[in-house]
Scaffold this active site. Sequence first.
Site, PDB file in Angstrom:
ATOM      1  N   ASP A 121      28.207  34.483  38.367  1.00 28.06           N
ATOM      2  CA  ASP A 121      27.634  35.306  37.298  1.00 28.06           C
ATOM      3  C   ASP A 121      27.124  36.647  37.861  1.00 28.06           C
ATOM      4  O   ASP A 121      26.364  36.650  38.820  1.00 28.06           O
ATOM      5  CB  ASP A 121      26.453  34.565  36.652  1.00 28.06           C
ATOM      6  CG  ASP A 121      26.802  33.136  36.281  1.00 28.06           C
ATOM      7  OD1 ASP A 121      26.669  32.787  35.103  1.00 28.06           O
ATOM      8  OD2 ASP A 121      27.213  32.365  37.174  1.00 28.06           O
ATOM      9  N   GLU A 173      39.769  33.156  38.030  1.00 25.47           N
ATOM     10  CA  GLU A 173      40.752  34.052  38.656  1.00 25.47           C
ATOM     11  C   GLU A 173      42.060  34.053  37.859  1.00 25.47           C
ATOM     12  O   GLU A 173      42.661  35.093  37.606  1.00 25.47           O
ATOM     13  CB  GLU A 173      40.996  33.580  40.091  1.00 25.47           C
ATOM     14  CG  GLU A 173      41.935  34.437  40.886  1.00 25.47           C
ATOM     15  CD  GLU A 173      41.961  34.019  42.359  1.00 25.47           C
ATOM     16  OE1 GLU A 173      41.198  33.102  42.742  1.00 25.47           O
ATOM     17  OE2 GLU A 173      42.739  34.597  43.120  1.00 25.47           O
TER      18      GLU A 173
END
Length: 213
Positions: free
Chosen positions: A118, A194
Amino acid sequence: MRLRNIPGAKDELKQYPNIVVQDPSQHKGSWKGVFNNENPIHVEVGTGKGQFLVGMSELHPHINFIGIEKYDSVLLRALEQVKDLDRPNLKFLNEDVADILNFFKKGEAERLFINFTDPWPKNRHKKRRLTYKGFLEMYEQILVDGGEIHFKTDNQGLFEYSLESFSGYGMTLHNVSLDLHRSGIKGNVMTEYERKFSRKGMRIYRCESKFRS
Ligand code: SAH
């Protein structure tokens, strides 16, 4: 990563103590015994649904991997991927990384992965970033001397901040990539974030940073 809270998730995790290790502080200093071998230990903080470690543990059977994820509903997804595999070199902890010093003693882990953590973009929240110096102090406490952090993110601001944080801490930087998927890197295992971000055409930043030996 936030998922809708899944009722009973914590109880389900407890059904698989060989995969989701309960009360990890009791294994501080004895993780090699938990894995029943002398292989190096690599830790991922903020594992999410576990895709990265599922891939890494398959690719590197002689490394023991431990993923730490604080949300039980998220970790349940990791458990679902692993429970029917024979994967003795992969374990998870349903814990907060802020408590990591309770789980490992100095030198117990050789490498640490931080993937798509985060960003906490507001300056007043910077202490929550998993690359903040307070976390680096903790990671240094559990890693071997000269231990490495391998870091990937899609977030340019977090990447810039983290490079400064690593170097400000006296770590050396290696293999810095501003566009991982066009860098020709071999053996990259994608995480779930990703995959999601790179499909949207976003570039992925990566670096390795090393503590003093
Ligand atoms: N690494 C995964 C998930 C990224 S999302 C991927 O690359 O796809 C970041 C994850 O880190 C979330 O699941 C969040 O719950 C977890 N996380 C953030 N701070 C944490 C902390 N202090 N302790 C444990 N997990 C944390």
